[in-house]
Design an enzyme around this catalytic site. Structure first.
Site, PDB file in Angstrom:
ATOM      1  N   LYS A 189       0.848  -1.201   0.000  1.00  0.00           N
ATOM      2  CA  LYS A 189       0.000   0.000   0.000  1.00  0.00           C
ATOM      3  C   LYS A 189       0.890   1.262   0.000  1.00  0.00           C
ATOM      4  O   LYS A 189       1.956   1.252  -0.598  1.00  0.00           O
ATOM      5  CB  LYS A 189      -0.972  -0.019   1.182  1.00  0.00           C
ATOM      6  CG  LYS A 189      -1.712  -1.348   1.302  1.00  0.00           C
ATOM      7  CD  LYS A 189      -2.861  -1.268   2.249  1.00  0.00           C
ATOM      8  CE  LYS A 189      -3.434  -2.651   2.466  1.00  0.00           C
ATOM      9  NZ  LYS A 189      -4.765  -2.638   3.043  1.00  0.00           N
TER      10      LYS A 189
ATOM     11  N   SER B 284      -6.645  -9.505   6.483  1.00  0.00           N
ATOM     12  CA  SER B 284      -6.162  -9.821   7.829  1.00  0.00           C
ATOM     13  C   SER B 284      -5.515 -11.203   7.934  1.00  0.00           C
ATOM     14  O   SER B 284      -5.661 -11.885   8.959  1.00  0.00           O
ATOM     15  CB  SER B 284      -7.292  -9.662   8.859  1.00  0.00           C
ATOM     16  OG  SER B 284      -7.677  -8.294   8.946  1.00  0.00           O
TER      17      SER B 284
HETATM   18  C1  PEP Z   1      -4.950  -5.892   1.422  1.00  0.00           C
HETATM   19  O1  PEP Z   1      -4.915  -4.675   1.531  1.00  0.00           O
HETATM   20  O2  PEP Z   1      -4.956  -6.412   0.290  1.00  0.00           O
HETATM   21  C2  PEP Z   1      -5.008  -6.682   2.634  1.00  0.00           C
HETATM   22  C3  PEP Z   1      -5.362  -7.927   2.547  1.00  0.00           C
HETATM   23  O3  PEP Z   1      -4.687  -6.030   3.802  1.00  0.00           O
HETATM   24  P1  PEP Z   1      -4.523  -6.697   5.273  1.00  0.00           P
HETATM   25  O4  PEP Z   1      -3.780  -8.003   5.084  1.00  0.00           O
HETATM   26  O5  PEP Z   1      -3.765  -5.702   6.050  1.00  0.00           O
HETATM   27  O6  PEP Z   1      -5.905  -6.938   5.784  1.00  0.00           O
END
Ligand code: PEP
Length: 246
Positions: free
Chosen positions: A12, A208
């Site tokens: 990100k 997550s």
């Molecule tokens: C994502 O942004 O694609 C994602 C899965 O984030 P997280 O693993 O932090 O939930």
């Protein structure tokens, strides 16, 4: 059926050159898990330094524009990220669908741009909490697949990431049964769209994923890997997820 697991990170709008040492540590550990494909999507400014510093690791972009060039201030094209060293890009992440108003047709066009330039695409789909609570999760997600799947999609260059919006960055995850049901529905939609080729297209789970839940989620039927946000920022958290996929 020859689907290898793919564990892909999504940094990100995080990271800097100082964080490239994490990618080196990830690449070193990934070499010990030859049965798993490992990739990390990084901010556009880090693609070139990351690809140069860690050539063994598949480095990708987090988004591309659908056009090859033109008057699109602030955007980067598939050709540009390829020249910088990217081998793939995420498209249609829910944060872009929400923040930039991207629709399925935009996502499809971006994935097709990647294919024109010989890059791989990870096409994201996923329902909101309201949609799940209204019993519409499967309908919403399969409609996103129908609208976002690029022309000529094949397992060679295209993967789907199922990411329930309410699970991203929240610490909440669907049950293994819910994941199995949704991945089965996505596989059925793919089969209706591309026939036997659907069996070659990887369907990743995202939302997550952590070292604690990775083993369970990664071994659910029809889960061919993970798209990992927060836990991909450090080797300490990402490497155990790679190991769980092996
Ligand atoms: C994502 O942004 O694609 C994602 C899965 O984030 P997280 O693993 O932090 O939930």
């Amino acid at each position: 059926m020859t689907r290898r697991k793919l564990v892909a990170g999504n940094w990100k709008m995080n990271g800097s050159r100082a964080a490239l040492s994490e990618l080196s540590a990830i690449a070193d550990a990934a070499a010990g898990h030859a049965g798993v494909d490992v990739a990390v999507a990084v901010p556009a400014t880090l693609i070139a330094p990351a690809a140069e510093a860690v050539p063994a690791l598949s480095i990708g972009a987090e988004d591309v524009h659908a056009a090859d060039q033109g008057a699109h201030t602030g955007c980067v094209s598939a050709a540009m990220v390829k020249e910088a060293g990217a081998r793939f890009s995420i498209v249609g992440h829910s944060e872009r669908r929400a923040d930039q108003g991207e629709r399925d047709a935009d996502v499809k066009a971006k994935a097709e741009a990647l294919h024109r330039h010989g890059l791989h695409a990870i096409v994201c789909v996923g329902e909101t909490l309201d949609e799940r609570e209204a019993g519409r999760a499967e309908a919403v997600v399969t409609a996103q697949v129908a609208g976002s799947l690029p022309q000529g999609a094949s397992g060679e260059w295209c993967a789907i990431a199922y990411e329930p919006v309410w699970a991203i960055g929240t610490g909440r995850t669907p049950t293994a049964d819910d994941v199995a049901t949704m991945h089965g529905a996505i596989r059925a939609k793919l089969t209706a769209m591309v026939g036997a080729e659907a069996a070659e297209i990887r369907i990743l789970y995202g939302g997550s994923v952590t070292p604690d839940n990775a083993r369970e989620l990664l071994h659910v039927a029809d889960v061919d890997g993970a798209l990992v946000g927060g836990a991909s920022l450090t080797a300490a958290k990402f490497v155990p997820i790679i190991a769980a996929a092996d």
